[in-house]
Scaffold this motif. Structure first.
Motif, PDB file in Angstrom:
ATOM      1  N   GLU A   1       0.877  -1.447  -0.012  1.00 32.63           N
ATOM      2  CA  GLU A   1      -0.099   0.013  -0.058  1.00 32.63           C
ATOM      3  C   GLU A   1       0.826   1.290  -0.016  1.00 32.63           C
ATOM      4  OE1 GLU A   1      -3.353   2.196  -0.272  1.00 32.63           O
ATOM      5  OE2 GLU A   1      -3.317  -0.034  -0.407  1.00 32.63           O
ATOM      6  N   ALA A   2       1.817   1.199   0.803  1.00 30.67           N
ATOM      7  CA  ALA A   2       2.805   2.426   0.908  1.00 30.67           C
ATOM      8  C   ALA A   2       3.604   2.535  -0.453  1.00 30.67           C
ATOM      9  CB  ALA A   2       4.114   2.166   2.014  1.00 30.67           C
TER      10      ALA A   2
ATOM     11  N   ARG B   1       2.373   1.578  -3.440  1.00 28.03           N
ATOM     12  CA  ARG B   1       1.467   2.130  -4.502  1.00 28.03           C
ATOM     13  C   ARG B   1       0.917   3.615  -4.074  1.00 28.03           C
ATOM     14  NH1 ARG B   1      -4.040   2.818  -4.922  1.00 28.03           N
ATOM     15  NH2 ARG B   1      -4.882   2.089  -2.731  1.00 28.03           N
ATOM     16  N   GLN B   2       1.126   4.056  -3.082  1.00 29.96           N
ATOM     17  CA  GLN B   2       0.811   5.421  -2.418  1.00 29.96           C
ATOM     18  C   GLN B   2       1.964   6.235  -3.108  1.00 29.96           C
ATOM     19  OE1 GLN B   2      -1.982   6.544  -1.090  1.00 29.96           O
ATOM     20  NE2 GLN B   2      -1.348   8.684  -1.092  1.00 29.96           N
ATOM     21  N   ALA B   3       3.182   5.842  -2.838  1.00 32.62           N
ATOM     22  CA  ALA B   3       4.344   6.600  -3.310  1.00 32.62           C
ATOM     23  C   ALA B   3       4.545   6.467  -4.787  1.00 32.62           C
ATOM     24  CB  ALA B   3       5.625   5.725  -3.017  1.00 32.62           C
ATOM     25  N   ARG B   4       4.100   5.566  -5.575  1.00 34.79           N
ATOM     26  CA  ARG B   4       3.796   5.660  -7.041  1.00 34.79           C
ATOM     27  C   ARG B   4       2.796   6.587  -7.466  1.00 34.79           C
ATOM     28  NH1 ARG B   4       2.555   0.165  -9.000  1.00 34.79           N
ATOM     29  NH2 ARG B   4       2.579  -0.089  -6.713  1.00 34.79           N
ATOM     30  N   MET B   5       1.735   6.713  -6.748  1.00 30.84           N
ATOM     31  CA  MET B   5       0.662   7.506  -7.163  1.00 30.84           C
ATOM     32  C   MET B   5       1.051   9.013  -6.880  1.00 30.84           C
ATOM     33  SD  MET B   5      -2.899   5.661  -5.798  1.00 30.84           S
ATOM     34  CE  MET B   5      -3.874   7.050  -6.032  1.00 30.84           C
ATOM     35  N   GLU B   6       1.644   9.236  -5.810  1.00 29.63           N
ATOM     36  CA  GLU B   6       2.202  10.614  -5.350  1.00 29.63           C
ATOM     37  C   GLU B   6       3.272  10.960  -6.475  1.00 29.63           C
ATOM     38  OE1 GLU B   6       3.722  10.546  -1.462  1.00 29.63           O
ATOM     39  OE2 GLU B   6       1.875  10.468  -0.664  1.00 29.63           O
ATOM     40  N   GLU B   7       4.108   9.979  -6.765  1.00 27.95           N
ATOM     41  CA  GLU B   7       5.129  10.429  -8.094  1.00 27.95           C
ATOM     42  C   GLU B   7       4.550  10.607  -9.369  1.00 27.95           C
ATOM     43  OE1 GLU B   7       8.647  11.203  -9.722  1.00 27.95           O
ATOM     44  OE2 GLU B   7       8.336  10.832  -7.665  1.00 27.95           O
ATOM     45  N   GLU B   8       3.535  10.005  -9.666  1.00 26.88           N
ATOM     46  CA  GLU B   8       2.815  10.316 -11.084  1.00 26.88           C
ATOM     47  C   GLU B   8       1.951  11.300 -10.816  1.00 26.88           C
ATOM     48  OE1 GLU B   8       0.127   6.689 -11.457  1.00 26.88           O
ATOM     49  OE2 GLU B   8       1.772   5.472 -11.937  1.00 26.88           O
ATOM     50  N   ALA B   9       1.486  11.699  -9.699  1.00 28.06           N
ATOM     51  CA  ALA B   9       0.995  13.087  -9.717  1.00 28.06           C
ATOM     52  C   ALA B   9       1.806  14.121  -9.732  1.00 28.06           C
ATOM     53  CB  ALA B   9       0.383  13.065  -8.270  1.00 28.06           C
ATOM     54  N   LYS B  10       3.055  14.045  -9.116  1.00 28.04           N
ATOM     55  CA  LYS B  10       4.118  15.061  -9.278  1.00 28.04           C
ATOM     56  C   LYS B  10       4.658  15.293 -10.682  1.00 28.04           C
ATOM     57  CE  LYS B  10       8.491  15.999  -7.635  1.00 28.04           C
ATOM     58  NZ  LYS B  10       9.950  15.626  -6.765  1.00 28.04           N
ATOM     59  N   VAL B  11       4.799  14.124 -11.442  1.00 27.57           N
ATOM     60  CA  VAL B  11       5.028  14.106 -12.866  1.00 27.57           C
ATOM     61  C   VAL B  11       3.959  15.009 -13.542  1.00 27.57           C
ATOM     62  CG1 VAL B  11       5.569  13.004 -15.010  1.00 27.57           C
ATOM     63  CG2 VAL B  11       6.581  12.115 -12.807  1.00 27.57           C
ATOM     64  N   ALA B  12       2.710  14.561 -13.480  1.00 27.28           N
ATOM     65  CA  ALA B  12       1.588  15.029 -14.276  1.00 27.28           C
ATOM     66  C   ALA B  12       1.553  16.709 -13.956  1.00 27.28           C
ATOM     67  CB  ALA B  12       0.168  14.506 -13.635  1.00 27.28           C
ATOM     68  N   GLU B  13       1.929  17.222 -12.669  1.00 27.27           N
ATOM     69  CA  GLU B  13       1.914  18.693 -12.244  1.00 27.27           C
ATOM     70  C   GLU B  13       2.913  19.356 -12.963  1.00 27.27           C
ATOM     71  OE1 GLU B  13       0.434  22.186 -10.214  1.00 27.27           O
ATOM     72  OE2 GLU B  13      -0.601  20.114 -10.472  1.00 27.27           O
ATOM     73  N   GLU B  14       4.086  18.633 -13.046  1.00 24.99           N
ATOM     74  CA  GLU B  14       5.346  19.150 -13.733  1.00 24.99           C
ATOM     75  C   GLU B  14       4.919  19.342 -15.421  1.00 24.99           C
ATOM     76  OE1 GLU B  14       8.576  16.848 -13.158  1.00 24.99           O
ATOM     77  OE2 GLU B  14       8.768  17.561 -10.852  1.00 24.99           O
ATOM     78  N   GLU B  15       4.217  18.347 -15.788  1.00 26.91           N
ATOM     79  CA  GLU B  15       3.829  18.689 -17.276  1.00 26.91           C
ATOM     80  C   GLU B  15       2.783  19.618 -17.262  1.00 26.91           C
ATOM     81  OE1 GLU B  15       4.388  17.004 -20.153  1.00 26.91           O
ATOM     82  OE2 GLU B  15       6.328  16.117 -19.066  1.00 26.91           O
ATOM     83  N   ARG B  16       1.883  19.811 -16.299  1.00 20.43           N
ATOM     84  CA  ARG B  16       0.880  20.845 -16.646  1.00 20.43           C
ATOM     85  C   ARG B  16       1.738  22.190 -16.483  1.00 20.43           C
ATOM     86  NH1 ARG B  16      -2.428  17.382 -13.787  1.00 20.43           N
ATOM     87  NH2 ARG B  16      -1.584  18.256 -11.677  1.00 20.43           N
ATOM     88  N   ASP B  17       2.704  22.255 -15.507  1.00 19.53           N
ATOM     89  CA  ASP B  17       3.284  23.485 -15.501  1.00 19.53           C
ATOM     90  C   ASP B  17       4.307  23.791 -16.832  1.00 19.53           C
ATOM     91  OD1 ASP B  17       2.507  23.968 -12.941  1.00 19.53           O
ATOM     92  OD2 ASP B  17       4.334  23.268 -12.004  1.00 19.53           O
ATOM     93  N   LYS B  18       4.859  22.607 -17.569  1.00 20.95           N
ATOM     94  CA  LYS B  18       5.589  22.908 -18.826  1.00 20.95           C
ATOM     95  C   LYS B  18       4.623  23.532 -19.774  1.00 20.95           C
ATOM     96  CE  LYS B  18       9.099  19.551 -18.024  1.00 20.95           C
ATOM     97  NZ  LYS B  18       9.695  18.287 -18.313  1.00 20.95           N
ATOM     98  N   MET B  19       3.318  22.683 -19.737  1.00 22.94           N
ATOM     99  CA  MET B  19       2.464  23.384 -20.998  1.00 22.94           C
ATOM    100  C   MET B  19       2.074  24.659 -20.665  1.00 22.94           C
ATOM    101  SD  MET B  19       1.845  20.636 -23.053  1.00 22.94           S
ATOM    102  CE  MET B  19       0.231  20.771 -23.645  1.00 22.94           C
ATOM    103  N   LYS B  20       1.695  24.991 -19.370  1.00 16.07           N
ATOM    104  CA  LYS B  20       1.273  26.314 -19.012  1.00 16.07           C
ATOM    105  C   LYS B  20       2.370  27.459 -19.462  1.00 16.07           C
ATOM    106  CE  LYS B  20      -0.501  29.247 -15.365  1.00 16.07           C
ATOM    107  NZ  LYS B  20      -0.868  29.343 -13.828  1.00 16.07           N
ATOM    108  N   GLN B  21       3.650  26.994 -19.232  1.00 14.29           N
ATOM    109  CA  GLN B  21       4.689  28.075 -19.482  1.00 14.29           C
ATOM    110  C   GLN B  21       4.975  28.218 -21.002  1.00 14.29           C
ATOM    111  OE1 GLN B  21       5.995  29.920 -17.816  1.00 14.29           O
ATOM    112  NE2 GLN B  21       6.566  29.083 -15.720  1.00 14.29           N
TER     113      GLN B  21
END
Length: 138
Positions: free
Chosen positions: A8-9, A11-31
């Protein structure tokens, strides 16, 4: 139980990492969008400035070069202040002018696009057509 908690930990760490990557992608697109908008705005500003300066130069400048020459080597001059197209014969004996839109249209129709001089004159007249017609109507 413990293996389940570890899984579970992870899986939670993977989800957090994926969310972080997705956030970085959104920031790049916005820039990227912001940069493109800035470039578009800069291009539009430059185009407006160029149009303004070209108009001012056309309004203030005295034409030193004719619009072109026809097959008989007559020179055609346009002076915005005068609001006419002047025709100068090769011997500088005769000076005529075109003072109406219909005359300019007839001149454009009479030019032979196969001739080098008249093709260049036709192109110059077409490039300045809007300004010429506006000046003629004043």
């Amino acid at each position: 139980q413990e293996a389940r908690a570890v899984g579970e930990a992870e899986r939670q760490a993977r989800m957090e990492e994926e969310a972080k990557v997705a956030e970085e992608e959104r920031d790049k697109m916005k820039q990227a969008r912001l940069e493109q908008k800035r470039k578009d705005d800069e291009g539009a500003r430059r185009a407006r400035n160029k149009d303004y300066h070209d108009g001012e130069m056309e309004r203030l400048a005295i034409r030193m070069v004719p619009l072109g020459v026809d097959r008989h080597y007559n020179k055609y001059w346009f002076f915005p202040v005068e609001g006419r197209i002047f025709l100068e014969d090769p011997e500088n004996v005769y000076l005529g002018y075109f003072a109406a839109k219909e005359q300019v249209d007839l001149l454009l129709q009479s030019l032979n696009p196969k001739g080098v001089r008249e093709r260049a004159l036709q192109k110059a007249l077409n490039n300045h057509y809007k300004r010429i017609i506006e000046a003629l109507q004043k």
